[in-house]
Design a protein around this motif. Structure first.
Motif, PDB file in Angstrom:
ATOM      1  N   VAL A 142       0.791  -1.308  -0.083  1.00  0.00           N
ATOM      2  CA  VAL A 142       0.020   0.253   0.070  1.00  0.00           C
ATOM      3  C   VAL A 142       0.923   1.018  -0.040  1.00  0.00           C
ATOM      4  N   THR A 143       2.026   1.328   0.926  1.00  0.00           N
ATOM      5  CA  THR A 143       2.863   2.306   0.782  1.00  0.00           C
ATOM      6  C   THR A 143       3.342   2.546  -0.367  1.00  0.00           C
ATOM      7  N   LEU A 144       4.043   1.365  -1.074  1.00  0.00           N
ATOM      8  CA  LEU A 144       4.644   1.688  -2.382  1.00  0.00           C
ATOM      9  C   LEU A 144       3.593   2.148  -3.629  1.00  0.00           C
ATOM     10  N   ILE A 145       2.324   1.856  -3.550  1.00  0.00           N
ATOM     11  CA  ILE A 145       1.424   2.311  -4.443  1.00  0.00           C
ATOM     12  C   ILE A 145       1.179   3.683  -3.940  1.00  0.00           C
ATOM     13  N   PHE A 146       1.011   4.366  -3.121  1.00  0.00           N
ATOM     14  CA  PHE A 146       0.563   5.564  -2.566  1.00  0.00           C
ATOM     15  C   PHE A 146       1.667   6.491  -3.039  1.00  0.00           C
ATOM     16  N   ARG A 147       3.036   6.172  -2.637  1.00  0.00           N
ATOM     17  CA  ARG A 147       4.065   7.032  -2.609  1.00  0.00           C
ATOM     18  C   ARG A 147       4.653   6.985  -4.128  1.00  0.00           C
ATOM     19  N   THR A 148       4.335   5.984  -4.734  1.00  0.00           N
ATOM     20  CA  THR A 148       4.800   6.034  -6.400  1.00  0.00           C
ATOM     21  C   THR A 148       3.883   6.877  -7.114  1.00  0.00           C
TER      22      THR A 148
END
Length: 295
Positions: free
Chosen positions: A216-222
């Protein structure tokens, strides 16, 4: 069964309608706009259909590829630092100690500050040779003399990356903390009984069970990284020259400065396709579902 299915569709119809109105329709309109030559500087040309010509121009535009490289560099560097520092903060906040609530609230302060305000703060610290950053680094003997950060490509990226990491790491830490609190403490107790040290527990228990939160973090931050605009616009304006210009700023220039609505729409579609593709790669690569189960 059919009546239940019909009732289910009726219940979700308002939500589907809202999503179609605020997400699908604008995306479809942008795709349609990208297939036309629409330049407000030359309104007498009209709005002729040009098919994929705008996309062909993007493929041959060196400034676009340079902006894409800048965006990728910014995204990879900032997300890597934010994940490492955010995990450390999340592990610290997950421990029981006096004043934990206050510490959690204090860590979130940078995230609550508007991006433009944060960018102005970091620009003030790095802008001149007599700025705070130069004074601290010279006093600490890290620099032999003050430098002008925003006139060289390599040094201009430093305040940009630091500002983004400072502001967004609390958000990453909050997401990872939510994942940590879902891990059963008995797993650590059993590992400790078997003689596992903290490093082993981190590698074999914490990080594997944090995969859904990391996803979830990677998706949001990307998504945030590839559409970064305000931070760089305020800090460097894409300069020196175009050496820190991301694709979002390049799209802004094409749309609102050069008034090339067809070409700018094509750039927007390309950005969407890249971020959507990266999100799918994260899901496949990490081998987890957003619900948390392994694939």
């Amino acid at each position: 069964m059919r009546s239940e299915a019909r009732l289910g569709w009726l219940l979700v119809a308002p939500a589907v309608g809202v999503i179609a109105l605020i997400a699908i329709f604008p995306l479809g309109w942008t795709v349609w706009e990208s297939l036309h030559m629409h330049e407000l500087r030359m309104p007498w040309l009209g709005k002729p259909f040009v098919g994929l010509d705008n996309y062909a121009e993007i493929a041959g535009d060196p400034r676009f590829w340079a902006a894409l490289g800048h965006t990728a560099f910014f995204t990879v560097t900032s997300i890597t630092l934010e994940l490492v520092i955010g995990l450390f903060l999340a592990l610290a906040m997950n421990r029981v100690f006096r004043g934990r609530g206050f510490v959690r609230a204090a860590i979130l302060v940078p995230w609550a500050i508007p991006t433009v305000v944060a960018a102005l703060l970091w620009r003030f610290m790095f802008e001149s040779e007599g700025g705070i950053a130069n004074a601290v680094l010279v006093d600490a003997k890290i620099l032999s003399e003050p430098i002008v950060w925003f006139i060289e490509t390599g040094t201009a990226w430093v305040p940009v990356i630091l500002a983004d990491v400072w502001k967004t790491t609390p958000f990453v830490a909050l997401l990872l903390l939510a994942g940590l609190q879902n891990i059963d403490l008995s797993l650590y107790e059993a590992a400790a009984v078997d003689g596992a040290n903290g490093w082993w527990q981190l590698r074999h228990i914490t990080i594997p069970l944090l995969k859904p939160a990391i996803l979830v973090t990677l998706i949001f931050r990307t998504l945030d990284g590839f559409r970064v605009f305000d931070l760089i616009y305020v800090l460097t304006g894409g300069g020196p020259g175009t050496s820190t210009e991301p694709v979002a700023l390049y799209t802004f220039n094409a749309l609102l400065q050069n008034l090339r609505f067809g070409y700018g729409s094509a750039l927007s579609v390309v950005i969407f396709a890249i971020t959507f593709g990266l999100a799918m790669l994260y899901v496949k690569g990490l081998g987890v579902r957003l619900g948390g189960e392994e694939r």
